[in-house]
Design an enzyme around this catalytic site. Sequence first.
Site, PDB file in Angstrom:
ATOM      1  N   SER A 142      12.990  -1.094 -13.376  1.00  0.00           N
ATOM      2  CA  SER A 142      13.416  -0.662 -12.050  1.00  0.00           C
ATOM      3  C   SER A 142      14.746  -1.357 -11.779  1.00  0.00           C
ATOM      4  O   SER A 142      15.084  -2.340 -12.460  1.00  0.00           O
ATOM      5  CB  SER A 142      12.377  -1.121 -11.034  1.00  0.00           C
ATOM      6  OG  SER A 142      12.900  -1.087  -9.721  1.00  0.00           O
ATOM      7  N   TYR A 155       6.261  -7.226  -7.628  1.00  0.00           N
ATOM      8  CA  TYR A 155       6.925  -6.083  -8.286  1.00  0.00           C
ATOM      9  C   TYR A 155       8.224  -6.554  -8.948  1.00  0.00           C
ATOM     10  O   TYR A 155       8.482  -6.273 -10.115  1.00  0.00           O
ATOM     11  CB  TYR A 155       7.212  -4.999  -7.244  1.00  0.00           C
ATOM     12  CG  TYR A 155       7.702  -3.678  -7.803  1.00  0.00           C
ATOM     13  CD1 TYR A 155       6.806  -2.753  -8.331  1.00  0.00           C
ATOM     14  CD2 TYR A 155       9.058  -3.343  -7.788  1.00  0.00           C
ATOM     15  CE1 TYR A 155       7.251  -1.533  -8.829  1.00  0.00           C
ATOM     16  CE2 TYR A 155       9.510  -2.128  -8.276  1.00  0.00           C
ATOM     17  CZ  TYR A 155       8.597  -1.223  -8.795  1.00  0.00           C
ATOM     18  OH  TYR A 155       9.050  -0.011  -9.283  1.00  0.00           O
TER      19      TYR A 155
HETATM   20  P1  NAD Z   1       3.257   7.520  -9.257  1.00  0.00           P
HETATM   21  O1  NAD Z   1       2.395   6.855  -8.232  1.00  0.00           O
HETATM   22  O2  NAD Z   1       3.749   8.904  -8.996  1.00  0.00           O
HETATM   23  O3  NAD Z   1       2.534   7.523 -10.670  1.00  0.00           O
HETATM   24  C1  NAD Z   1       1.941   6.367 -11.216  1.00  0.00           C
HETATM   25  C2  NAD Z   1       0.803   6.778 -12.151  1.00  0.00           C
HETATM   26  O4  NAD Z   1       0.280   5.569 -12.720  1.00  0.00           O
HETATM   27  C3  NAD Z   1      -0.354   7.475 -11.421  1.00  0.00           C
HETATM   28  O5  NAD Z   1      -0.696   8.671 -12.113  1.00  0.00           O
HETATM   29  C4  NAD Z   1      -1.491   6.458 -11.496  1.00  0.00           C
HETATM   30  O6  NAD Z   1      -2.785   7.048 -11.587  1.00  0.00           O
HETATM   31  C5  NAD Z   1      -1.127   5.685 -12.767  1.00  0.00           C
HETATM   32  N1  NAD Z   1      -1.745   4.355 -12.808  1.00  0.00           N
HETATM   33  C6  NAD Z   1      -1.790   3.427 -11.823  1.00  0.00           C
HETATM   34  N2  NAD Z   1      -2.468   2.353 -12.230  1.00  0.00           N
HETATM   35  C7  NAD Z   1      -2.851   2.588 -13.511  1.00  0.00           C
HETATM   36  C8  NAD Z   1      -3.590   1.854 -14.486  1.00  0.00           C
HETATM   37  N3  NAD Z   1      -4.090   0.648 -14.207  1.00  0.00           N
HETATM   38  N4  NAD Z   1      -3.788   2.412 -15.704  1.00  0.00           N
HETATM   39  C9  NAD Z   1      -3.296   3.653 -15.983  1.00  0.00           C
HETATM   40  N5  NAD Z   1      -2.617   4.399 -15.099  1.00  0.00           N
HETATM   41  C10 NAD Z   1      -2.394   3.871 -13.876  1.00  0.00           C
HETATM   42  O7  NAD Z   1       4.472   6.502  -9.476  1.00  0.00           O
HETATM   43  P2  NAD Z   1       5.941   6.682 -10.095  1.00  0.00           P
HETATM   44  O8  NAD Z   1       6.902   6.561  -8.979  1.00  0.00           O
HETATM   45  O9  NAD Z   1       6.014   7.859 -11.007  1.00  0.00           O
HETATM   46  O10 NAD Z   1       6.039   5.323 -10.931  1.00  0.00           O
HETATM   47  C11 NAD Z   1       5.964   5.254 -12.339  1.00  0.00           C
HETATM   48  C12 NAD Z   1       6.656   3.993 -12.811  1.00  0.00           C
HETATM   49  O11 NAD Z   1       8.035   4.050 -12.437  1.00  0.00           O
HETATM   50  C13 NAD Z   1       6.104   2.694 -12.219  1.00  0.00           C
HETATM   51  O12 NAD Z   1       6.076   1.689 -13.209  1.00  0.00           O
HETATM   52  C14 NAD Z   1       7.126   2.350 -11.149  1.00  0.00           C
HETATM   53  O13 NAD Z   1       7.163   0.983 -10.877  1.00  0.00           O
HETATM   54  C15 NAD Z   1       8.388   2.830 -11.806  1.00  0.00           C
HETATM   55  N6  NAD Z   1       9.496   3.067 -10.889  1.00  0.00           N
HETATM   56  C16 NAD Z   1       9.389   3.987  -9.890  1.00  0.00           C
HETATM   57  C17 NAD Z   1      10.461   4.185  -9.049  1.00  0.00           C
HETATM   58  C18 NAD Z   1      10.399   5.181  -7.941  1.00  0.00           C
HETATM   59  O14 NAD Z   1      11.297   5.149  -7.096  1.00  0.00           O
HETATM   60  N7  NAD Z   1       9.436   6.070  -7.887  1.00  0.00           N
HETATM   61  C19 NAD Z   1      11.651   3.449  -9.223  1.00  0.00           C
HETATM   62  C20 NAD Z   1      11.723   2.521 -10.258  1.00  0.00           C
HETATM   63  C21 NAD Z   1      10.641   2.345 -11.087  1.00  0.00           C
END
Ligand code: NAD
Length: 260
Positions: A142, A155
Amino acid sequence: MRLRNKTAVVTGAASGIGREIALAYAREGAKVAIADLNQAGADTVAAEIKKLGGTAVGVAMDVTDEAQVDNGIDKVAAALGGVDILVSNAGIQIVHPLVEFPFADWKKMLAIHLDGAFLTTRAALRHMYKSKRGGSVIYMGSVHSKLASPLKAPYVTAKHGLLGLCRSVAKEGAPYGVRANVICPGFVRTPLVDKQIPEQAKALGISEEDVIKKIMLKDTVDGEFTTLADVAEAAVFFAGFGSNAITGQSLIVSHGWHME
Ligand code: NAD
């Protein structure tokens, strides 16, 4: 097709960024395992890929559970013919001021983001080393791998930690042709971010619109959210890059929010 004949495991791929990467990998010719806590969601994404003519399997996996990760990755390798690409992407967000952060939530955050990354990496590396085909490990970091924001201590800590794990994998994996890199997205509109907007508004005593404009997108060059497609394209690039020239690196995909 940049990933023809490759097999990929994407964790947290039932939703958001992981789902988009799984779809992009399938379009590029990879066979994809959708690993997620949410089995029904994983199966739905796998069905979407199959409908488009690709190969995919849904796998129920809690990335913090050693046995589930080991068994799940072994099953995927048997079903798809090895593991060439791992995208360690599963993640959640919990926000609180540091002095009020429940210890249980701190531990949960580090378990999903760091234990999950370690366990899936270890399981995937065993297959990558054995196959002698090399591989690509990609961590979903991130902008918070590079800087901090209030309310997000675990985080920020975990996302910084992924840089260290990535560099370790780059060193140890190199003799086996395994590369490791981190993608560092800015804010992307996914369920994870949609949930944070009202939470941050409440914690900071400001409107939801101000959370978006004055906090999330304040330092971008154009006031725009990063898109799912932006992040998926970076994931295809790292997965398909063919040599150790790019390993141990992190790429910020954030509309200029953070530059280095
Ligand atoms: P999201 O909530 O849309 O998807 C996350 C997925 O992870 C979900 O399907 C959930 O069921 C799964 N999950 C959660 N805990 C789990 C576990 N213990 N085992 C297996 N699966 C699990 O979130 P997103 O925004 O797509 O985030 C995905 C990644 O991207 C994360 O690591 C997040 O930190 C990172 N990220 C997101 C953003 C953003 O702005 N959305 C920015 C930077 C980084």
